[in-house]
Structure formats: C-alpha cells, structure tokens
Design an enzyme around this catalytic site. Structure first.
Site, PDB file in Angstrom:
ATOM      1  CB  SER A  12      -0.905   0.011   1.237  1.00  0.00           C
ATOM      2  OG  SER A  12      -1.538   1.264   1.395  1.00  0.00           O
ATOM      3  CE1 TYR A  26      -4.999  -2.538   4.433  1.00  0.00           C
ATOM      4  CE2 TYR A  26      -3.912  -0.455   3.935  1.00  0.00           C
ATOM      5  CZ  TYR A  26      -4.439  -1.654   3.513  1.00  0.00           C
ATOM      6  OH  TYR A  26      -4.414  -1.987   2.177  1.00  0.00           O
TER       7      TYR A  26
END
Length: 224
Positions: free
Chosen positions: A80, A94
């Site tokens: 990400s 996350y």
C-alpha cells in the site's frame, strides 16, 4: 499442535502437489476502518495482523521450496502507498502491516533474485473496490482511482519489472510524485482531517438509529 500450525502444515501438503509458477498475495482487510487505536478491540487488530501479515509470510514460505527446485517463479505481494512515506492516521495498524509487507518483499527479493525467483511488492493508492470504502468517502472509479480491472491489467504488466517495489498504475505514480512535493506536516494535517471526517461518517452510519432507519439494500458497502 496449534490451529495455525495445523493450517500451515495442510497448506504445505497441498502446495507440494502443485506447480505454482506465480503467487499473488492479495488477501487483506482494513476493518475496523477509520478509528483511533484505543477504539477497537485487540481482537480486531489481531485479525488484521493474521490476514495482512502472517498469511503473506506463511503462504510465501509454503511455495518457495517448490520454486527453488524448479529454478523459477514469481511472488507478488500487495502492499500500500500508505506505508511509503505517507502517514495514515486512524488507519495506523493497516499501514503498519503493509510496511511489513514492503520490507518483507524487499529483503526476499535480494535473497532470491539469483535463483530465478522474482519477488515484488506493488504499492497502489486507492483502487475502486469495497475495501477502499474503509479509507475514504470517495472510493468509486475516478481520475485517480482506477477500477480493479484497470489496475489488474497494469499490475500483470509489471511482474518481473520495476524491482522489489513498484507502482504499476500511471495515475498512482503521478499521485505519488505529487505527494512527494508536499511537506510532511501538510500531508499529516490533510490526512488526519479527511480521516476524522470519514470516521464521523462511519460512526453515524453504524449507529443503531441509522441502522433502523436505513432502507433494505442501501447499506454501507463492506469494508473487507
């Protein structure tokens, strides 16, 4: 034997019967969404770690022996952009799990590049999936948010290219270059403001009153 050990043993047994040429570690969860760390149960963070971190490690370890015997293979880990120099307040866990994926991939790339195995971490920004709804109020396809099909086509074209860390989608690369020109303090302020706004929207949508008043078939999309 622990349940996790048993699952890994069964996975290794299954993989031994397969000729795995390409592994794509794409499973991931963002739930519980935009929250402060103390607002979610520890169990929620453990579930995220199990999927985003442990599963990537276990499945990669299971397929590597076969790839080594054959002297070829590719492992693509989905990271990400939130783990690459950009803070992601209210999505701290996350972002942290994706940072692990990036470092895991970088080091394995160096370890195995001489064996014919290519290991790569792709680090996209938003892609128009229901998972992205856990990060931003605007998550549908747009100029900077490609559809899953569009991203997948770009991602396939980058397998074996771009080194251990890459951004396959051109619009995402442009967005990354733009963020690189913005001072860190400004990035932090903007991301915190937007995520606090989205947290408020999610809390309102999840409230008992909102659930009771919401027509059937018009609920919030799943975050997972």
């Amino acid at each position: 034997m622990h349940a996790g050990d048993e699952a890994l043993r069964r996975l290794r047994d299954a993989v031994k019967k397969l000729d795995v040429g390409i592994l794509v570690n794409n499973a991931g969860i963002a739930k519980p969404g935009a929250v402060f760390l103390h607002e979610a149960d520890v169990e929620a963070w453990v579930r995220m770690i199990r999927v985003n971190l442990w599963a990537v490690t276990e499945v990669t370890a299971a397929v590597l022996p076969g790839m080594l015997r054959r002297g070829r293979g590719a492992i693509i880990n989905m990271g990400s952009a939130s783990s690459e120099g950009i803070s992601l307040p209210l999505h701290t866990m996350y972002s942290a799990t994706k940072r692990y994926v990036a470092q895991f991939s970088r080091s394995l790339y160096v370890e195995y590049k001489s064996t014919g195995i290519d290991i790569q971490c792709q680090v996209p920004f938003f892609v128009a999936t229901t998972m992205a709804s856990g990060f931003a109020a605007t998550w549908r396809p747009s100029a900077l948010v490609p559809t899953a099909d569009t991203y997948a086509r770009a991602a396939v074209g980058w397998i074996g290219k771009g080194g251990p860390l890459c951004v396959p989608n051109l619009r995402h690369r442009l967005l990354g270059w733009y963020f690189a020109t913005v001072p860190g303090g400004v990035q932090d302020w903007f991301c915190l403001r937007e995520n606090l706004r989205h947290r408020k929207m999610l809390r309102r949508a999840r409230s008992p009153r909102a659930s009771a008043c919401r027509p059937l078939g018009h609920g919030m999309p799943s975050i997972e």
